[in-house]
Design a protein around this motif. Structure first.
Motif, short mmCIF file in Angstrom:
data_model
loop_
_atom_site.label_atom_id
_atom_site.label_comp_id
_atom_site.label_asym_id
_atom_site.label_seq_id
_atom_site.Cartn_x
_atom_site.Cartn_y
_atom_site.Cartn_z
N ARG A 34 0.85 -1.19 0.00
CA ARG A 34 0.00 0.00 0.00
C ARG A 34 0.88 1.24 0.00
O ARG A 34 1.88 1.30 0.71
CB ARG A 34 -0.91 0.00 1.23
N LEU A 35 0.51 2.22 -0.82
CA LEU A 35 1.25 3.48 -0.89
C LEU A 35 0.36 4.62 -0.40
O LEU A 35 -0.73 4.83 -0.92
CB LEU A 35 1.70 3.76 -2.32
N THR A 36 0.86 5.36 0.59
CA THR A 36 0.17 6.55 1.08
C THR A 36 1.16 7.72 1.06
O THR A 36 2.33 7.54 0.75
CB THR A 36 -0.36 6.32 2.51
N GLN A 37 0.66 8.90 1.39
CA GLN A 37 1.50 10.09 1.38
C GLN A 37 1.35 10.89 2.67
O GLN A 37 0.27 10.88 3.28
CB GLN A 37 1.12 11.00 0.20
N ALA A 134 8.24 6.48 5.10
CA ALA A 134 8.07 5.85 6.41
C ALA A 134 7.69 4.39 6.18
O ALA A 134 6.88 4.07 5.31
CB ALA A 134 6.98 6.57 7.20
N SER A 135 8.30 3.53 6.98
CA SER A 135 8.00 2.10 6.93
C SER A 135 8.18 1.53 8.33
O SER A 135 9.08 1.96 9.06
CB SER A 135 8.93 1.39 5.95
N ASN A 136 7.36 0.57 8.68
CA ASN A 136 7.44 -0.02 10.01
C ASN A 136 8.10 -1.40 10.02
O ASN A 136 8.23 -2.01 11.08
CB ASN A 136 6.05 -0.12 10.64
N ASP A 137 8.47 -1.90 8.85
CA ASP A 137 9.13 -3.21 8.82
C ASP A 137 10.32 -3.23 7.88
O ASP A 137 10.70 -4.27 7.36
CB ASP A 137 8.15 -4.32 8.47
N MET A 138 10.91 -2.05 7.65
CA MET A 138 12.13 -1.94 6.86
C MET A 138 13.21 -1.27 7.70
O MET A 138 12.92 -0.38 8.50
CB MET A 138 11.90 -1.08 5.61
N LYS A 139 14.45 -1.67 7.50
CA LYS A 139 15.55 -1.10 8.26
C LYS A 139 15.77 0.36 7.87
O LYS A 139 15.71 0.72 6.70
CB LYS A 139 16.83 -1.89 8.00
N HIS A 140 16.02 1.20 8.86
CA HIS A 140 16.30 2.62 8.61
C HIS A 140 17.49 2.77 7.67
O HIS A 140 18.49 2.08 7.81
CB HIS A 140 16.58 3.36 9.91
N GLY A 141 17.35 3.66 6.72
CA GLY A 141 18.42 3.89 5.76
C GLY A 141 18.36 3.00 4.54
O GLY A 141 19.14 3.19 3.60
N SER A 142 17.45 2.02 4.53
CA SER A 142 17.34 1.13 3.38
C SER A 142 16.93 1.91 2.13
O SER A 142 16.04 2.75 2.18
CB SER A 142 16.29 0.04 3.64
N LYS A 143 17.59 1.62 1.02
CA LYS A 143 17.22 2.22 -0.25
C LYS A 143 16.24 1.28 -0.96
O LYS A 143 16.50 0.08 -1.08
CB LYS A 143 18.45 2.45 -1.12
N GLY A 175 2.50 -2.89 8.89
CA GLY A 175 3.55 -3.25 7.95
C GLY A 175 3.06 -3.32 6.52
O GLY A 175 1.89 -3.09 6.21
N CYS A 176 4.00 -3.62 5.63
CA CYS A 176 3.71 -3.76 4.20
C CYS A 176 3.03 -2.52 3.62
O CYS A 176 2.10 -2.62 2.82
CB CYS A 176 2.87 -5.00 3.94
N GLN A 177 3.50 -1.38 4.09
CA GLN A 177 2.99 -0.09 3.60
C GLN A 177 4.14 0.90 3.51
O GLN A 177 5.03 0.92 4.36
CB GLN A 177 1.90 0.45 4.52
N ILE A 178 4.09 1.74 2.48
CA ILE A 178 5.07 2.79 2.29
C ILE A 178 4.35 4.14 2.35
O ILE A 178 3.40 4.38 1.61
CB ILE A 178 5.78 2.65 0.91
#
Length: 223
Positions: A34-37, A134-143, A175-178
């Protein structure tokens, strides 16, 4: 001799099946994430409330933005105060940026020399317009590479290359949201009909992070 041949075959199979070092596997749900802004509300601008109502962040300045020590940073309208609370940050017309501090009723001044466009979720993460997510299940700084974002014309006129970076966390989702940082509500208005609700996301350490800030953006941000 046979053992040598077998080892060679196994090694070749590993090379064929190996994934590029710059790409890492992430949760399967990110094939359809899911993509939000989100953005920074600015005093005096139009903005949107939780119920979808569009309002102008102005009016009688009856609410005080206070620090944890009780000192007043500024007085703003009730609508502006509540929007700053909701988003966790806000920009005053004079260029002062505030961020929620220890609770929902106290604020701190953002050091705009270090973080001109706002704070991420850690001390080392500073938000960058149209780059930070913003992501709740990705490591900070991940590209990350978002396929559907590549080639999108941004409100500032630049074209996105699809590469973003995890600089923040979201409090309103799991999770699974950007959540894509678009800086301005006006940018959200323009992009909401262009960007899809679901996107394909891959982690790619070789993704080139670009700068999408123009003179017009700096002027809006009072920089």
């Amino acid at each position: 001799m046979k053992s040598t041949i077998i080892l060679a075959i196994v090694f070749l199979c590993m090379l064929v099946n190996a994934k590029p070092l710059n790409r890492r596997s992430i949760k399967a749900c990110y094939k359809n994430a899911r993509l939000t802004q989100y953005w920074i509300p600015k005093e005096g601008d139009k903005d949107m409330l939780n119920d979808g109502k569009v309002v102008t962040l102005s009016g009688s300045k009856t609410s005080s933005l206070k620090t944890t020590s009780g000192s007043t940073i500024a007085k703003v309208s009730k609508t502006t105060y509540e929007k700053f609370q909701m988003e966790g940050t806000g920009l005053l017309q004079n260029g002062v940026m505030v961020n929620l501090d220890s609770d929902k009723d106290t604020f701190l001044k953002v050091d705009r020399d270090e973080s001109p466009y706002g704070l991420g979720s850690t001390d080392n993460n500073h938000l960058s317009p149209w780059v930070s997510v913003a992501s709740n299940d990705m490591k900070h700084g991940s590209k990350l590479f978002i396929k559907e974002l590549k080639g999108v014309k941004l409100p500032d006129g630049k074209v996105h290359n699809g590469c973003v970076r995890v600089d923040d966390e979201g409090w309103s989702f799991s999770g699974c949201q950007i959540d894509f940082f678009v800086l301005q509500y006006s940018a959200y208005q323009k992009l909401q009909d262009i960007l899809p609700e679901h996107v394909t996301v891959t982690e790619d350490s070789s993704c080139k992070i670009l700068n999408y800030v123009t003179a017009a953006v700096k002027k809006w941000a009072v920089i």
